[in-house]
Every structure is written in structure tokens, then in C-alpha cells.
Design an enzyme around this catalytic site. Structure first.
Site, PDB file in Angstrom:
ATOM      1  N   TYR A 159      68.060  77.896  80.298  1.00  0.00           N
ATOM      2  CA  TYR A 159      67.378  78.183  79.934  1.00  0.00           C
ATOM      3  C   TYR A 159      67.072  80.108  81.065  1.00  0.00           C
ATOM      4  O   TYR A 159      67.064  80.871  80.895  1.00  0.00           O
ATOM      5  CB  TYR A 159      65.562  77.861  79.697  1.00  0.00           C
ATOM      6  CG  TYR A 159      63.967  78.532  80.012  1.00  0.00           C
ATOM      7  CD1 TYR A 159      63.970  79.336  78.628  1.00  0.00           C
ATOM      8  CD2 TYR A 159      63.688  79.450  81.186  1.00  0.00           C
ATOM      9  CE1 TYR A 159      63.022  79.803  78.712  1.00  0.00           C
ATOM     10  CE2 TYR A 159      62.657  80.333  80.456  1.00  0.00           C
ATOM     11  CZ  TYR A 159      62.345  80.196  79.840  1.00  0.00           C
ATOM     12  OH  TYR A 159      61.080  81.477  80.326  1.00  0.00           O
ATOM     13  N   LYS A 163      67.953  83.577  80.812  1.00  0.00           N
ATOM     14  CA  LYS A 163      66.940  84.587  81.111  1.00  0.00           C
ATOM     15  C   LYS A 163      67.954  85.530  82.356  1.00  0.00           C
ATOM     16  O   LYS A 163      67.139  86.898  82.534  1.00  0.00           O
ATOM     17  CB  LYS A 163      65.777  83.804  81.705  1.00  0.00           C
ATOM     18  CG  LYS A 163      65.209  83.569  80.659  1.00  0.00           C
ATOM     19  CD  LYS A 163      64.201  84.153  79.386  1.00  0.00           C
ATOM     20  CE  LYS A 163      63.831  83.541  79.016  1.00  0.00           C
ATOM     21  NZ  LYS A 163      63.012  84.516  77.213  1.00  0.00           N
ATOM     22  N   ILE A 192      52.785  81.886  81.558  1.00  0.00           N
ATOM     23  CA  ILE A 192      51.917  82.473  80.181  1.00  0.00           C
ATOM     24  C   ILE A 192      51.864  81.925  79.536  1.00  0.00           C
ATOM     25  O   ILE A 192      52.516  80.691  78.511  1.00  0.00           O
ATOM     26  CB  ILE A 192      52.960  83.637  79.412  1.00  0.00           C
ATOM     27  CG1 ILE A 192      53.697  84.054  81.025  1.00  0.00           C
ATOM     28  CG2 ILE A 192      51.454  84.583  78.733  1.00  0.00           C
ATOM     29  CD1 ILE A 192      52.093  85.348  81.671  1.00  0.00           C
ATOM     30  N   THR A 194      51.620  80.504  76.321  1.00  0.00           N
ATOM     31  CA  THR A 194      51.966  80.395  75.185  1.00  0.00           C
ATOM     32  C   THR A 194      51.869  78.859  74.714  1.00  0.00           C
ATOM     33  O   THR A 194      52.338  77.885  75.643  1.00  0.00           O
ATOM     34  CB  THR A 194      53.215  81.380  74.963  1.00  0.00           C
ATOM     35  OG1 THR A 194      54.389  80.645  75.835  1.00  0.00           O
ATOM     36  CG2 THR A 194      52.558  82.824  75.701  1.00  0.00           C
TER      37      THR A 194
END
Length: 257
Positions: A159, A163, A192, A194
């Protein structure tokens, strides 16, 4: 009074079925976009976002789109242009976490899946989007990276790597298309709230990131959407090639906390 941020835009949002993508699609609509097209691998979620956009009085449509397929991405851009005209704004929010394991336990299959969706997927989206933006109309693209690009997260090597790669490809493309009137920027959200962060929290990693945050809270998708839509607006007309943290100061104050 200044004009709405998204006035006149034909905007596309990939990964628009939930989280930051959905918040961005709705803000484009609320801020004066002519039309908002939503792509997501989850057809039902994309359709729900498009319905919400339509309830704001803005033309919209949704398409199930796998960012692993260049053909599907091109079909989405072509369908948008056919319905609404040339693209003028795009926000790419696609991404997956991958497994939470040390790199020695990472399989080739898991590594390649994360890189292909998060990094190669953004590349495919941008490649298609610039082809459907015109020099006359101009355009703006915002790619959603992550704070993990600047500070890689243990047990999330794929990840973090993907990114980081988004920053490089965004900056390279910004230099390639600046004279064509297309601005390309990247944003780096911190934690965040989400669905992705909620799944991350179940491992214990996410909860620790929030508890150690300088503001003592996670951000909201709407707070990130405000920055993404601003970067697509005429108010950001002299901004391109930037990597903008949207993390409540996490990158700045990490050493003190």
C-alpha cells in the site's frame, strides 16, 4: 461573490461509490458542475452515488469500471464525453489496503494486486482522462495518494509503495501536460473515516493512528473532497504538480506526538 468551485465542469470520479469518492462527486454537484460521472467496481454503489448527484439537480451517470482494465476505463471516459462533452475535471480515488503482514509474509499475488489497483489503476485512469481533455477546454486531474506515501506504514508495504508511486506518476504527468492546459496534482489524506479506515481499524493499526493524531481525530471524506474540488477549480488555476497533505498536520507534527 466568487463563483462556485466546480462551475461548468464535466467531472469524473473514479472510486466514486463510497468514501472520499462519493463525497467528491456530491461536492462537484453542489458546487456547480454541469455533469458528474461516477465509476466504481461496485456497480450498485456507483449507481447510488449517481442518484444522490441527480437529487442535487445535476446530470449524472454511473458505470461499473474495473481500473485493472484499460478497455473499461476508456469506455467510461468515452461514455462521459458522448453524454456531456469533453472532460474538464477528474478525481481518482481508487484503492485497496491489501493484507496487513510483514513483507516477508507478502505473497506475489497480494503484492501485485495492490500495486495494480492503486498505482497501475491511477496510471490507466490518467492516461485515458488526458486523452479526453482538450487544450481548448483545459482540465484538471487530482489523484488521491495517502500520507503513507511520505511515511510508510509497517505491515502495509505494498500500500505504501503504491501510494508513493502515485506521487511520482502525478508529478511526471503534470510536467508533460502543463503546456496543454491540463493541471495534475496529488493529495495525501491522513486517517480519514472511510470504509477502508474502518477495516484498517479492526487490525489495531487504524485506531493507533487516530489516537496519536495531533488533532485527536480522523478526518472526514468531505474535508478531503473540499481540497480535491478546489484543486480542480479556477481558483487553483496556477497550481500544478503539487503533493498536498490533507491530514490535520500529521506530517508536520508527527515528531512531537
Amino acid at each position: 461573490m466568487s463563483e462556485p468551485l466546480a462551475k461548468g465542469h464535466v467531472a469524473v470520479v473514479t472510486g466514486g461509490g463510497s468514501g472520499i469518492g462519493r463525497a467528491t462527486a456530491l461536492l462537484f454537484a453542489a458546487e456547480g458542475a454541469t455533469a458528474v460521472a461516477v465509476a466504481d467496481i461496485n456497480e450498485a454503489s456507483a449507481a447510488e452515488t449517481a442518484t444522490l448527484v441527480g437529487e442535487l439537480g445535476v446530470a449524472s451517470f454511473a458505470m461499473a469500471t474495473d481500473v485493472g482494465s484499460a478497455a473499461e476505463i476508456d469506455a467510461f471516459a468515452a461514455a462521459t464525453q458522448e453524454r456531456f462533452g469533453p472532460l474538464t475535471a477528474a478525481v481518482n480515488c481508487v484503492g485497496v489496503n491489501g493484507p496487513y503482514v510483514p513483507i516477508g509474509e507478502y505473497s506475489d499475488e497480494d503484492w501485485n494486486r495492490v500495486i495494480d489497483i492503486n498505482l497501475n489503476g491511477i496510471f490507466r485512469c490518467m492516461r485515458s482522462q488526458v486523452r479526453y481533455m482538450t487544450s481548448e477546454a483545459g482540465g484538471a486531474i487530482v489523484n488521491v495518494s495517502s500520507g503513507a506515501a511520505a511515511s510508510p506504514i509497517p505491515d502495509m508495504a505494498a500500500y505504501s509503495t503504491s501510494k508513493r508511486g502515485i506521487l511520482a506518476v502525478s508529478r511526471a504527468a503534470a510536467g508533460e501536460y502543463v503546456k496543454a492546459g491540463i493541471r495534475i496534482n496529488a493529495i495525501l489524506p491522513g486517517p480519514i473515516m472511510t470504509p477502508m479506515l474502518q477495516s484498517h481499524a479492526s487490525t489495531g493499526h487504524g485506531a493507533q493512528r487516530v489516537s496519536n493524531h495531533p488533532m485527536g481525530r480522523s478526518g472526514t471524506p468531505e474535508e478531503v473532497a473540499e481540497v480535491a474540488v478546489w484543486l480542480c477549480s479556477r481558483r487553483a488555476s496556477f497550481v500544478t504538480g503539487v503533493e498536498l497533505p490533507v491530514d490535520g498536520g500529521l506530517h508536520q507534527f508527527r515528531q512531537q506526538h
